[in-house]
Every structure is written in structure tokens, then in C-alpha cells.
Design a protein around this motif. Structure first.
Motif, PDB file in Angstrom:
ATOM      1  N   ARG A 296      33.406-106.073 -45.335  1.00  0.00           N
ATOM      2  CA  ARG A 296      34.977-106.230 -46.019  1.00  0.00           C
ATOM      3  C   ARG A 296      35.114-105.960 -47.452  1.00  0.00           C
ATOM      4  O   ARG A 296      36.007-105.848 -47.665  1.00  0.00           O
ATOM      5  N   ARG A 297      34.180-105.896 -47.379  1.00  0.00           N
ATOM      6  CA  ARG A 297      33.857-105.465 -49.316  1.00  0.00           C
ATOM      7  C   ARG A 297      33.996-104.444 -49.732  1.00  0.00           C
ATOM      8  O   ARG A 297      34.823-103.342 -50.531  1.00  0.00           O
ATOM      9  N   ARG A 298      33.841-103.386 -48.709  1.00  0.00           N
ATOM     10  CA  ARG A 298      33.594-101.937 -48.467  1.00  0.00           C
ATOM     11  C   ARG A 298      34.945-101.804 -48.432  1.00  0.00           C
ATOM     12  O   ARG A 298      36.237-100.541 -49.137  1.00  0.00           O
ATOM     13  N   LYS A 299      36.118-102.079 -47.953  1.00  0.00           N
ATOM     14  CA  LYS A 299      36.943-102.103 -46.949  1.00  0.00           C
ATOM     15  C   LYS A 299      38.034-102.662 -48.320  1.00  0.00           C
ATOM     16  O   LYS A 299      39.370-101.645 -48.336  1.00  0.00           O
ATOM     17  N   LEU A 300      38.009-103.370 -49.415  1.00  0.00           N
ATOM     18  CA  LEU A 300      38.962-103.569 -49.821  1.00  0.00           C
ATOM     19  C   LEU A 300      38.575-102.887 -51.399  1.00  0.00           C
ATOM     20  O   LEU A 300      39.558-103.088 -51.942  1.00  0.00           O
ATOM     21  N   GLU A 301      37.077-102.471 -51.549  1.00  0.00           N
ATOM     22  CA  GLU A 301      37.352-101.645 -52.599  1.00  0.00           C
ATOM     23  C   GLU A 301      38.085-100.558 -52.600  1.00  0.00           C
ATOM     24  O   GLU A 301      38.928 -99.490 -53.072  1.00  0.00           O
ATOM     25  N   GLU A 302      37.969 -99.701 -51.221  1.00  0.00           N
ATOM     26  CA  GLU A 302      39.044 -98.685 -50.548  1.00  0.00           C
ATOM     27  C   GLU A 302      40.346 -99.101 -50.748  1.00  0.00           C
ATOM     28  O   GLU A 302      41.109 -98.213 -50.860  1.00  0.00           O
ATOM     29  N   ARG A 303      40.611 -99.773 -50.215  1.00  0.00           N
ATOM     30  CA  ARG A 303      42.595 -99.934 -50.542  1.00  0.00           C
ATOM     31  C   ARG A 303      42.587-100.299 -51.688  1.00  0.00           C
ATOM     32  O   ARG A 303      43.907-100.173 -51.952  1.00  0.00           O
ATOM     33  N   GLU A 304      41.949-100.639 -53.014  1.00  0.00           N
ATOM     34  CA  GLU A 304      42.269-101.204 -54.056  1.00  0.00           C
ATOM     35  C   GLU A 304      42.033 -99.531 -54.744  1.00  0.00           C
ATOM     36  O   GLU A 304      43.300 -99.405 -55.799  1.00  0.00           O
ATOM     37  N   ARG A 305      41.683 -99.122 -54.302  1.00  0.00           N
ATOM     38  CA  ARG A 305      41.080 -97.839 -55.201  1.00  0.00           C
ATOM     39  C   ARG A 305      42.220 -96.101 -54.130  1.00  0.00           C
ATOM     40  O   ARG A 305      43.159 -95.982 -55.786  1.00  0.00           O
ATOM     41  N   GLU A 306      42.922 -96.584 -52.953  1.00  0.00           N
ATOM     42  CA  GLU A 306      44.470 -96.426 -52.753  1.00  0.00           C
ATOM     43  C   GLU A 306      45.329 -96.447 -53.609  1.00  0.00           C
ATOM     44  O   GLU A 306      46.140 -96.185 -53.565  1.00  0.00           O
ATOM     45  N   GLN A 307      45.070 -98.083 -53.690  1.00  0.00           N
ATOM     46  CA  GLN A 307      46.273 -98.842 -54.735  1.00  0.00           C
ATOM     47  C   GLN A 307      46.887 -97.988 -55.727  1.00  0.00           C
ATOM     48  O   GLN A 307      47.754 -97.197 -56.563  1.00  0.00           O
ATOM     49  N   ALA A 308      45.494 -98.073 -56.917  1.00  0.00           N
ATOM     50  CA  ALA A 308      45.011 -97.296 -57.979  1.00  0.00           C
ATOM     51  C   ALA A 308      45.646 -95.765 -58.088  1.00  0.00           C
ATOM     52  O   ALA A 308      46.562 -95.459 -58.325  1.00  0.00           O
ATOM     53  N   ILE A 309      45.699 -94.645 -56.967  1.00  0.00           N
ATOM     54  CA  ILE A 309      45.966 -93.823 -57.201  1.00  0.00           C
ATOM     55  C   ILE A 309      47.384 -93.967 -57.078  1.00  0.00           C
ATOM     56  O   ILE A 309      47.804 -92.570 -57.254  1.00  0.00           O
ATOM     57  N   SER A 310      48.043 -94.384 -55.653  1.00  0.00           N
ATOM     58  CA  SER A 310      49.518 -94.944 -55.712  1.00  0.00           C
ATOM     59  C   SER A 310      50.592 -95.056 -56.833  1.00  0.00           C
ATOM     60  O   SER A 310      50.756 -94.438 -57.133  1.00  0.00           O
ATOM     61  N   ALA A 311      49.342 -95.978 -57.853  1.00  0.00           N
ATOM     62  CA  ALA A 311      50.456 -95.996 -59.012  1.00  0.00           C
ATOM     63  C   ALA A 311      50.160 -94.829 -60.367  1.00  0.00           C
ATOM     64  O   ALA A 311      51.349 -95.196 -60.170  1.00  0.00           O
ATOM     65  N   VAL A 312      48.845 -94.690 -59.530  1.00  0.00           N
ATOM     66  CA  VAL A 312      49.045 -93.022 -60.736  1.00  0.00           C
ATOM     67  C   VAL A 312      49.798 -92.304 -60.373  1.00  0.00           C
ATOM     68  O   VAL A 312      50.913 -91.477 -61.036  1.00  0.00           O
ATOM     69  N   GLU A 313      49.862 -91.574 -59.442  1.00  0.00           N
ATOM     70  CA  GLU A 313      51.410 -90.584 -58.402  1.00  0.00           C
ATOM     71  C   GLU A 313      52.521 -91.126 -58.506  1.00  0.00           C
ATOM     72  O   GLU A 313      53.352 -90.709 -58.833  1.00  0.00           O
ATOM     73  N   LYS A 314      52.686 -92.650 -58.511  1.00  0.00           N
ATOM     74  CA  LYS A 314      54.005 -92.998 -59.119  1.00  0.00           C
ATOM     75  C   LYS A 314      54.516 -92.746 -60.522  1.00  0.00           C
ATOM     76  O   LYS A 314      55.960 -92.387 -61.172  1.00  0.00           O
ATOM     77  N   THR A 315      53.569 -92.485 -61.521  1.00  0.00           N
ATOM     78  CA  THR A 315      54.206 -92.366 -63.117  1.00  0.00           C
ATOM     79  C   THR A 315      54.399 -91.381 -62.885  1.00  0.00           C
ATOM     80  O   THR A 315      55.059 -90.618 -64.875  1.00  0.00           O
TER      81      THR A 315
END
Length: 72
Positions: free
Chosen positions: A22-41
Motif C-alpha cells: 500500500r505504501r509503494r502504491k501511495l508513493e507511485e500515485r504521489e509521484r504521478e501527481q507531481a509529474i502531472s503538476a509539472v506538466e501542467k506548468t
């Protein structure tokens, strides 16, 4: 409740493995969200040389200093 110490230890290990997954999956979702935020900028649309320069500058100054300067 487990009947023996071995069963309880095995159940504990299984719980620990599920928690780690569960911790690994959460970290992966957080990473994907961060990349998405960078893409939006629009930063990912920069040529690699400019993007690398920006990232290196952020590394050298530190996140706190960059935030401070951007707020000013």
C-alpha cells in the motif's frame, strides 16, 4: 486470533507485506501527481537545456530559497 506463535508471526508478516505494498502504491500515485503538476506548468515543454539549467539552479539554491525568491 492465531492459535500458535508461528501462526501469529506469519499473520503479522503478511500484514506488514500488505502495508508495504500500500505504501509503494501511495508513493507511485504521489509521484504521478507531481509529474502531472509539472506538466501542467509547461516546464516539460521547455527544451532540455533550459529545463536542466532550471533544475540545477533549484538544486543549488534549495527548495526553501527558491520558494522565498518566488514569493518576493
Amino acid at each position: 486470533m492465531a492459535k500458535t506463535l508461528e501462526q501469529e508471526r506469519a499473520a503479522f508478516e503478511a500484514d506488514a507485506q500488505r502495508l508495504e505494498e500500500r505504501r509503494r502504491k501511495l508513493e507511485e500515485r504521489e509521484r504521478e501527481q507531481a509529474i502531472s503538476a509539472v506538466e501542467k506548468t509547461g516546464l516539460l515543454k521547455l527544451e532540455i537545456k533550459r529545463l536542466t539549467a532550471i533544475v540545477e539552479r533549484v538544486k543549488s539554491l534549495g527548495i526553501d530559497e527558491v520558494e522565498k525568491r518566488l514569493r518576493a
